[in-house]
Design a protein around this motif. Sequence first.
Motif, PDB file in Angstrom:
ATOM      1  N   SER A 166       0.853  -1.062   0.500  1.00  0.00           N
ATOM      2  CA  SER A 166       0.499  -0.115  -0.362  1.00  0.00           C
ATOM      3  C   SER A 166       0.771   0.828  -0.243  1.00  0.00           C
ATOM      4  CB  SER A 166      -0.892   0.168   1.271  1.00  0.00           C
ATOM      5  OG  SER A 166      -1.585   1.257   1.203  1.00  0.00           O
ATOM      6  N   PHE A 167       1.347   2.016  -1.050  1.00  0.00           N
ATOM      7  CA  PHE A 167       1.524   3.118  -0.801  1.00  0.00           C
ATOM      8  C   PHE A 167       1.385   4.267  -0.215  1.00  0.00           C
ATOM      9  CE2 PHE A 167      -1.838   4.119  -4.167  1.00  0.00           C
ATOM     10  CZ  PHE A 167      -2.657   5.827  -3.836  1.00  0.00           C
ATOM     11  N   SER A 168      -0.124   4.209   0.154  1.00  0.00           N
ATOM     12  CA  SER A 168      -1.176   5.276   0.991  1.00  0.00           C
ATOM     13  C   SER A 168      -0.588   5.211   2.634  1.00  0.00           C
ATOM     14  CB  SER A 168      -3.363   4.815   0.851  1.00  0.00           C
ATOM     15  OG  SER A 168      -2.907   3.552   1.720  1.00  0.00           O
ATOM     16  N   ASN A 169      -0.690   3.977   2.957  1.00  0.00           N
ATOM     17  CA  ASN A 169       0.540   3.834   4.057  1.00  0.00           C
ATOM     18  C   ASN A 169       1.316   4.371   3.829  1.00  0.00           C
ATOM     19  OD1 ASN A 169      -2.474   2.434   4.966  1.00  0.00           O
ATOM     20  ND2 ASN A 169      -0.834   0.158   4.241  1.00  0.00           N
ATOM     21  N   LEU A 170       2.358   4.553   3.298  1.00  0.00           N
ATOM     22  CA  LEU A 170       3.534   4.868   3.272  1.00  0.00           C
ATOM     23  C   LEU A 170       3.391   6.698   3.646  1.00  0.00           C
ATOM     24  CD1 LEU A 170       5.409   2.815   0.515  1.00  0.00           C
ATOM     25  CD2 LEU A 170       5.699   2.621   2.858  1.00  0.00           C
ATOM     26  N   LEU A 171       2.471   7.075   2.881  1.00  0.00           N
ATOM     27  CA  LEU A 171       2.113   8.480   2.454  1.00  0.00           C
ATOM     28  C   LEU A 171       1.665   8.805   4.182  1.00  0.00           C
ATOM     29  CD1 LEU A 171       0.507   9.249  -0.425  1.00  0.00           C
ATOM     30  CD2 LEU A 171       2.239  10.453   0.078  1.00  0.00           C
ATOM     31  N   GLU A 183       2.469   8.065   6.918  1.00  0.00           N
ATOM     32  CA  GLU A 183       3.671   7.579   7.579  1.00  0.00           C
ATOM     33  C   GLU A 183       4.748   8.727   7.620  1.00  0.00           C
ATOM     34  OE1 GLU A 183       5.943   4.458   6.801  1.00  0.00           O
ATOM     35  OE2 GLU A 183       4.085   2.729   7.933  1.00  0.00           O
ATOM     36  N   LYS A 184       4.439   9.286   6.004  1.00  0.00           N
ATOM     37  CA  LYS A 184       5.094  10.801   6.122  1.00  0.00           C
ATOM     38  C   LYS A 184       4.791  11.576   6.483  1.00  0.00           C
ATOM     39  CE  LYS A 184       6.883  12.830   2.133  1.00  0.00           C
ATOM     40  NZ  LYS A 184       8.792  13.362   3.014  1.00  0.00           N
ATOM     41  N   TYR A 185       3.056  12.393   6.177  1.00  0.00           N
ATOM     42  CA  TYR A 185       2.883  13.122   6.385  1.00  0.00           C
ATOM     43  C   TYR A 185       1.190  12.399   7.798  1.00  0.00           C
ATOM     44  CZ  TYR A 185       3.821  14.893   2.742  1.00  0.00           C
ATOM     45  OH  TYR A 185       4.297  15.443   1.420  1.00  0.00           O
ATOM     46  N   PRO A 186       2.106  12.697   9.328  1.00  0.00           N
ATOM     47  CA  PRO A 186       1.156  11.473   9.811  1.00  0.00           C
ATOM     48  C   PRO A 186       0.433  12.954  10.819  1.00  0.00           C
ATOM     49  CG  PRO A 186       3.334  12.620  10.527  1.00  0.00           C
ATOM     50  CD  PRO A 186       3.436  13.022   9.684  1.00  0.00           C
ATOM     51  N   GLY A 231       7.780  -0.334  -5.912  1.00  0.00           N
ATOM     52  CA  GLY A 231       6.539   0.357  -6.100  1.00  0.00           C
ATOM     53  C   GLY A 231       5.633   1.736  -6.124  1.00  0.00           C
ATOM     54  N   ALA A 232       4.988   0.538  -4.763  1.00  0.00           N
ATOM     55  CA  ALA A 232       4.611   1.287  -3.846  1.00  0.00           C
ATOM     56  C   ALA A 232       5.731   2.817  -3.089  1.00  0.00           C
ATOM     57  CB  ALA A 232       4.250   0.534  -2.261  1.00  0.00           C
ATOM     58  N   LYS A 233       6.853   3.113  -3.360  1.00  0.00           N
ATOM     59  CA  LYS A 233       7.785   3.738  -3.237  1.00  0.00           C
ATOM     60  C   LYS A 233       7.559   4.734  -3.871  1.00  0.00           C
ATOM     61  CE  LYS A 233      12.240   4.729  -0.775  1.00  0.00           C
ATOM     62  NZ  LYS A 233      11.934   6.734  -1.733  1.00  0.00           N
ATOM     63  N   ILE A 234       7.432   4.087  -5.554  1.00  0.00           N
ATOM     64  CA  ILE A 234       7.687   5.210  -6.229  1.00  0.00           C
ATOM     65  C   ILE A 234       6.361   6.726  -6.310  1.00  0.00           C
ATOM     66  CG2 ILE A 234       7.310   6.253  -8.540  1.00  0.00           C
ATOM     67  CD1 ILE A 234       9.072   3.214  -8.916  1.00  0.00           C
ATOM     68  N   VAL A 235       4.875   5.469  -6.268  1.00  0.00           N
ATOM     69  CA  VAL A 235       3.638   6.485  -6.031  1.00  0.00           C
ATOM     70  C   VAL A 235       3.447   7.095  -5.024  1.00  0.00           C
ATOM     71  CG1 VAL A 235       1.685   6.372  -6.083  1.00  0.00           C
ATOM     72  CG2 VAL A 235       2.469   4.096  -7.476  1.00  0.00           C
ATOM     73  N   ALA A 236       4.544   6.867  -3.987  1.00  0.00           N
ATOM     74  CA  ALA A 236       3.935   7.354  -2.383  1.00  0.00           C
ATOM     75  C   ALA A 236       4.759   8.960  -2.912  1.00  0.00           C
ATOM     76  CB  ALA A 236       4.397   6.742  -1.302  1.00  0.00           C
ATOM     77  N   ASP A 237       6.482   8.538  -3.787  1.00  0.00           N
ATOM     78  CA  ASP A 237       6.956   9.359  -2.992  1.00  0.00           C
ATOM     79  C   ASP A 237       6.270  11.132  -4.287  1.00  0.00           C
ATOM     80  OD1 ASP A 237       9.536   8.810  -1.872  1.00  0.00           O
ATOM     81  OD2 ASP A 237      10.392   8.031  -3.587  1.00  0.00           O
ATOM     82  N   ILE A 250       1.659  16.981  -3.083  1.00  0.00           N
ATOM     83  CA  ILE A 250       2.001  17.304  -1.931  1.00  0.00           C
ATOM     84  C   ILE A 250       2.328  18.683  -1.782  1.00  0.00           C
ATOM     85  CG2 ILE A 250       1.046  16.975   0.342  1.00  0.00           C
ATOM     86  CD1 ILE A 250       0.197  13.781  -0.283  1.00  0.00           C
ATOM     87  N   ASP A 251       3.889  18.574  -1.501  1.00  0.00           N
ATOM     88  CA  ASP A 251       4.491  19.747  -1.506  1.00  0.00           C
ATOM     89  C   ASP A 251       4.401  21.022  -2.026  1.00  0.00           C
ATOM     90  OD1 ASP A 251       5.355  17.672   1.228  1.00  0.00           O
ATOM     91  OD2 ASP A 251       7.083  16.976   0.013  1.00  0.00           O
ATOM     92  N   GLN A 252       4.217  20.943  -3.699  1.00  0.00           N
ATOM     93  CA  GLN A 252       3.666  21.664  -4.237  1.00  0.00           C
ATOM     94  C   GLN A 252       3.132  22.657  -4.282  1.00  0.00           C
ATOM     95  OE1 GLN A 252       4.512  19.445  -8.377  1.00  0.00           O
ATOM     96  NE2 GLN A 252       6.354  19.143  -8.517  1.00  0.00           N
ATOM     97  N   LEU A 253       1.841  21.966  -3.599  1.00  0.00           N
ATOM     98  CA  LEU A 253       0.627  22.455  -3.879  1.00  0.00           C
ATOM     99  C   LEU A 253       0.392  23.630  -2.102  1.00  0.00           C
ATOM    100  CD1 LEU A 253      -1.764  19.483  -5.034  1.00  0.00           C
ATOM    101  CD2 LEU A 253      -1.090  21.985  -5.990  1.00  0.00           C
ATOM    102  N   LEU A 254       0.931  22.325  -1.304  1.00  0.00           N
ATOM    103  CA  LEU A 254       1.455  23.549   0.378  1.00  0.00           C
ATOM    104  C   LEU A 254       1.996  24.049  -0.136  1.00  0.00           C
ATOM    105  CD1 LEU A 254       1.992  20.550   2.637  1.00  0.00           C
ATOM    106  CD2 LEU A 254       0.089  22.238   2.398  1.00  0.00           C
ATOM    107  N   PHE A 255       3.197  24.880  -0.449  1.00  0.00           N
ATOM    108  CA  PHE A 255       4.159  25.451  -0.962  1.00  0.00           C
ATOM    109  C   PHE A 255       3.656  26.419  -1.190  1.00  0.00           C
ATOM    110  CE2 PHE A 255       6.928  27.868  -3.572  1.00  0.00           C
ATOM    111  CZ  PHE A 255       8.621  28.508  -2.268  1.00  0.00           C
ATOM    112  N   THR A 256       2.173  26.311  -3.120  1.00  0.00           N
ATOM    113  CA  THR A 256       2.228  27.066  -3.539  1.00  0.00           C
ATOM    114  C   THR A 256       0.655  27.576  -2.900  1.00  0.00           C
ATOM    115  OG1 THR A 256       2.269  25.892  -5.575  1.00  0.00           O
ATOM    116  CG2 THR A 256       0.965  27.566  -6.352  1.00  0.00           C
ATOM    117  N   ASN A 257       0.017  27.169  -1.754  1.00  0.00           N
ATOM    118  CA  ASN A 257      -0.508  27.618  -1.008  1.00  0.00           C
ATOM    119  C   ASN A 257      -0.409  28.583  -0.320  1.00  0.00           C
ATOM    120  OD1 ASN A 257      -2.497  26.182  -2.467  1.00  0.00           O
ATOM    121  ND2 ASN A 257      -3.096  24.473  -1.289  1.00  0.00           N
TER     122      ASN A 257
END
Length: 233
Positions: free
Chosen positions: A18-23, A25-28, A208-214, A220-227
């Motif tokens: 699951s890539f969503s689990n990795l996400l 973990e990265k963004y608690p 593969g899951a890590k690629i998707v999560a990354d 997400i980081d781009q949109l947060l920075f822009t916002n």
Amino acid sequence: MRVALIGDSLTEGRPGVSFSNLLQEKYPKITFTNLGKSGETVKSLHSRLIKEPLATDYDFAFLWIGVNDVYSKLLKVQAQPVVKDHEEFRTYFTKVVELVRPSSKQIIIVSPAIVGENMLNEPNQELKDLSAIMQSVSLKYQNIYFLNLQSVFEQQLANVTSSDYIGTSILSVMKDVLFYKKSSRINQLSKKRGLHLTLDGIHFNSKGAKIVADEYATKIDQLLFTNNSELTS
């Protein structure tokens, strides 16, 4: 902050890693709502969103659909309805986007990734056509962005030799769901099948899951920075 993950079994996270689990973990501090459903096609997703409207307070929504509109043609049993041609895909995908728009401030449309790790095979060529349709739809709207995951996977697979394995047996897919839940076992089976990024040509191993999560994280980081930049300007 709330993020909706809309899609099929790739988003749901099984079979495979699951890539969503990795996400998460990265963004608690971000609440990710996993709205993936196994076997989902663009037509079945449209029906689901009509019957079960989304909440209306998401900051971001990732919309990842389309792989089963190609993959299901390889299966002996089609669990969900499939569009008859690319024009019907465009029609239903546009309807799906319209159903998602009221639920989220910003939407990221994600292209289908792969059906088989041979990027030159016929299913992957059709996915390219669907991706082009999805990108063209995204350009019609403000606050809707496009993430081309297929090109990312194509780059990752360019310098490796994978087998042509694609899991087309429903029984085999069910076995993968039931008996291969730990990442270590998933990765072992992936290697045994001669694959590098997937368990079965579609669903992901750890790489593969890590690629998707990354890729999701980068967006997400781009949109947060822009916002944040817009708020402080």
